[in-house]
Design a protein around this motif. Structure first.
Motif, PDB file in Angstrom:
ATOM      1  N   GLY A 252      24.607 -38.382 -22.879  1.00 51.52           N
ATOM      2  CA  GLY A 252      25.795 -39.226 -22.880  1.00 51.52           C
ATOM      3  C   GLY A 252      25.991 -39.818 -24.259  1.00 51.52           C
ATOM      4  O   GLY A 252      25.050 -40.352 -24.850  1.00 51.52           O
ATOM      5  N   LEU A 253      27.211 -39.720 -24.793  1.00 46.52           N
ATOM      6  CA  LEU A 253      27.489 -40.191 -26.149  1.00 46.52           C
ATOM      7  C   LEU A 253      28.382 -41.432 -26.124  1.00 46.52           C
ATOM      8  O   LEU A 253      29.393 -41.460 -25.419  1.00 46.52           O
ATOM      9  CB  LEU A 253      28.178 -39.096 -26.972  1.00 46.52           C
ATOM     10  N   ILE A 254      28.003 -42.424 -26.904  1.00 43.93           N
ATOM     11  CA  ILE A 254      28.788 -43.646 -27.032  1.00 43.93           C
ATOM     12  C   ILE A 254      29.813 -43.445 -28.145  1.00 43.93           C
ATOM     13  O   ILE A 254      29.465 -43.035 -29.254  1.00 43.93           O
ATOM     14  CB  ILE A 254      27.892 -44.841 -27.382  1.00 43.93           C
ATOM     15  N   LYS A 255      31.072 -43.745 -27.833  1.00 39.16           N
ATOM     16  CA  LYS A 255      32.116 -43.646 -28.841  1.00 39.16           C
ATOM     17  C   LYS A 255      31.911 -44.737 -29.884  1.00 39.16           C
ATOM     18  O   LYS A 255      31.954 -45.924 -29.570  1.00 39.16           O
ATOM     19  CB  LYS A 255      33.483 -43.792 -28.181  1.00 39.16           C
ATOM     20  N   MET A 256      31.670 -44.353 -31.122  1.00 36.30           N
ATOM     21  CA  MET A 256      31.414 -45.307 -32.198  1.00 36.30           C
ATOM     22  C   MET A 256      32.137 -44.874 -33.462  1.00 36.30           C
ATOM     23  O   MET A 256      32.352 -43.676 -33.683  1.00 36.30           O
ATOM     24  CB  MET A 256      29.904 -45.410 -32.480  1.00 36.30           C
ATOM     25  N   VAL A 261      30.002 -48.110 -38.866  1.00 34.90           N
ATOM     26  CA  VAL A 261      28.619 -48.534 -38.606  1.00 34.90           C
ATOM     27  C   VAL A 261      27.796 -48.428 -39.883  1.00 34.90           C
ATOM     28  O   VAL A 261      27.049 -49.354 -40.248  1.00 34.90           O
ATOM     29  CB  VAL A 261      27.993 -47.684 -37.483  1.00 34.90           C
ATOM     30  N   ARG A 262      27.935 -47.323 -40.592  1.00 35.12           N
ATOM     31  CA  ARG A 262      27.179 -47.161 -41.839  1.00 35.12           C
ATOM     32  C   ARG A 262      27.626 -48.174 -42.887  1.00 35.12           C
ATOM     33  O   ARG A 262      26.816 -48.675 -43.678  1.00 35.12           O
ATOM     34  CB  ARG A 262      27.346 -45.729 -42.349  1.00 35.12           C
ATOM     35  N   ALA A 263      28.919 -48.501 -42.881  1.00 33.90           N
ATOM     36  CA  ALA A 263      29.440 -49.459 -43.860  1.00 33.90           C
ATOM     37  C   ALA A 263      28.897 -50.865 -43.602  1.00 33.90           C
ATOM     38  O   ALA A 263      28.492 -51.564 -44.538  1.00 33.90           O
ATOM     39  CB  ALA A 263      30.966 -49.468 -43.828  1.00 33.90           C
ATOM     40  N   LEU A 285      32.189 -50.433 -32.100  1.00 31.25           N
ATOM     41  CA  LEU A 285      31.596 -49.946 -30.861  1.00 31.25           C
ATOM     42  C   LEU A 285      32.448 -50.399 -29.680  1.00 31.25           C
ATOM     43  O   LEU A 285      32.156 -51.402 -29.036  1.00 31.25           O
ATOM     44  CB  LEU A 285      30.155 -50.466 -30.722  1.00 31.25           C
ATOM     45  N   PRO A 286      33.528 -49.674 -29.366  1.00 30.41           N
ATOM     46  CA  PRO A 286      34.382 -50.057 -28.235  1.00 30.41           C
ATOM     47  C   PRO A 286      33.615 -49.937 -26.917  1.00 30.41           C
ATOM     48  O   PRO A 286      33.001 -48.909 -26.639  1.00 30.41           O
ATOM     49  CB  PRO A 286      35.525 -49.037 -28.293  1.00 30.41           C
ATOM     50  N   MET A 287      33.649 -50.997 -26.109  1.00 27.71           N
ATOM     51  CA  MET A 287      32.882 -50.997 -24.866  1.00 27.71           C
ATOM     52  C   MET A 287      33.725 -51.355 -23.650  1.00 27.71           C
ATOM     53  O   MET A 287      33.201 -51.529 -22.550  1.00 27.71           O
ATOM     54  CB  MET A 287      31.710 -51.978 -24.973  1.00 27.71           C
ATOM     55  N   GLY A 288      35.044 -51.453 -23.821  1.00 25.02           N
ATOM     56  CA  GLY A 288      35.912 -51.818 -22.715  1.00 25.02           C
ATOM     57  C   GLY A 288      36.197 -50.652 -21.790  1.00 25.02           C
ATOM     58  O   GLY A 288      35.703 -49.531 -21.967  1.00 25.02           O
ATOM     59  N   SER A 289      37.039 -50.919 -20.803  1.00 31.86           N
ATOM     60  CA  SER A 289      37.386 -49.887 -19.820  1.00 31.86           C
ATOM     61  C   SER A 289      38.222 -48.766 -20.431  1.00 31.86           C
ATOM     62  O   SER A 289      38.407 -47.724 -19.804  1.00 31.86           O
ATOM     63  CB  SER A 289      38.153 -50.520 -18.653  1.00 31.86           C
ATOM     64  N   ASP A 290      38.731 -48.982 -21.661  1.00 31.04           N
ATOM     65  CA  ASP A 290      39.509 -47.945 -22.341  1.00 31.04           C
ATOM     66  C   ASP A 290      38.676 -47.190 -23.377  1.00 31.04           C
ATOM     67  O   ASP A 290      39.215 -46.379 -24.139  1.00 31.04           O
ATOM     68  CB  ASP A 290      40.737 -48.551 -23.014  1.00 31.04           C
TER      69      ASP A 290
END
Length: 355
Positions: A252-256, A261-263, A285-290
């Motif tokens: 499972g991949l987290i949309k990031m 993140v590197r910056a 790191l978007p974590m909402g329902s969208d």
């Protein structure tokens, strides 16, 4: 405290770096990956409204059952042939994460507050109490447990600080049930997340979310004790990983925002920026329902992506954290859902995802 004008300048520079620092070659690489992604159209919902933010799933093949742990403290399982849900055991906790099933019918569960737990018909036992930020666990055929500690410095509440600092505080640990002893096998992981055993149990794969990669720690043979690369440059932060029946792995991949993140990790004024503009975290790191969802299947030998399912706009499911294959279906868990997603693998040729 830095002046507000200075922080605004830093924020502007940071934003420019996020959105304009992708090279042509890396952009082309991302586009080539997206063209091979399949849509999650056809996904159905199992137990909708009955499972509260399940983070992980584990299948007991002999029983035909799918186990999960929910944010409200329940360990539940589905009998898959008729989709019957059993509310099995309740734990007074809201911090349940990865889990695995054992040969004796029990469940081993990561609880950030209580430690590594064993759940059986008789009750709940803390076999490794107060183990810190435990994230995921896998059981070998001899009962040995291998588990990850995401960070030895930060708690789950402060996970974003671990991301921003970008230092390797994660660990791989081993629990020997005969000796009742825990040892650290390896340190230096960048947020050690999911873990899975190979089909022959000669190595474990550890997901490193902040490095967009997985590394392999050898347990047997001439390489025993060696940590090497398994897969690099994943199109998202790897969360949980599960062995597939054919010896490959589902991740499972987290949309990031990888560039962002590197910056932030390189930014000297990161803490002042995050204090002044906490909304930056949701951009990285978007974590909402969208938040979009993505899962990939990788070869068990060389880590190459061989299947890829993507729901970039969370049309069918959002923020998938775990995927387990059983009987021609892929079962998906999500911290933002109240159901388990079922994605058929043996149906018609899947549609390509639009990114």
């Amino acid at each position: 405290m830095a002046p507000k004008s200075f922080l605004l300048a830093c924020l502007l520079a940071f934003t420019v770096q996020i959105f304009f620092s992708l090279s042509v070659s890396s952009l082309a690489s991302l586009l080539s990956i997206s063209k091979e992604s399949s849509s999650m159209k056809g996904l159905t919902k199992l137990g909708e409204g009955c499972v509260n933010h399940p983070e992980d799933v584990s299948v007991v093949v002999s029983k035909g059952a799918l186990y999960t742990a929910t944010r409200d403290g329940w360990v539940k399982y589905f009998i898959l042939h008729n989709e019957t849900l059993v509310n099995w055991k309740h734990i007074d906790s809201q911090s349940l994460l990865g889990l695995t099933t054992t040969k004796d019918g029990g469940v081993i569960l990561c609880d950030n507050e209580k430690g590594l737990l064993k759940v059986t018909e008789e009750g709940v036992e803390a076999i490794v109490p107060h183990a810190g930020f435990t994230n995921d666990v896998i059981a070998a055929s001899d009962g040995t447990l291998y588990f990850t500690v995401a960070s030895t410095k930060y708690t789950p509440t402060d996970f974003y600080k671990d991301m921003a600092e970008g230092k390797p505080y994660g660990q791989l640990r081993k629990y020997d049930p005969k000796l009742k002893e825990t040892t650290v096998l390896h340190e230096g992981f960048y947020f050690a997340n999911g873990i899975a055993l190979s089909k022959n149990e000669d190595f474990v794969v550890v997901c490193e979310s902040w490095k967009f990669r997985c590394r392999r720690y050898w347990l047997k043979g001439d390489r025993a004790g060696i940590l090497d690369a398994f897969i690099e440059n994943l199109p998202g932060g790897p969360d949980n990983i599960n062995l597939a029946p054919d010896g490959s792995f589902w991740i499972g991949l987290i949309k990031m925002n990888q560039t962002g993140v590197r910056a932030i990790q390189k930014c000297r004024e990161k803490w002042e920026l995050l204090d002044a503009y906490p909304g930056l975290i949701s951009l990285l790191l978007p974590m909402g329902s969208d938040a979009g969802a993505r899962v990939v299947k990788v070869d068990g030998n060389d880590g190459k992506i061989i299947r890829d399912f993507n729901d970039p706009d969370a049309t069918y499911i959002s923020f998938v954290t775990s995927a387990a294959e059983f009987d021609g279906n892929l079962y998906l868990a999500s911290l933002q859902s109240n159901f388990i997603g079922i994605l058929p693998l043996d149906g018609p040729e899947p549609q390509l995802a639009t990114i």
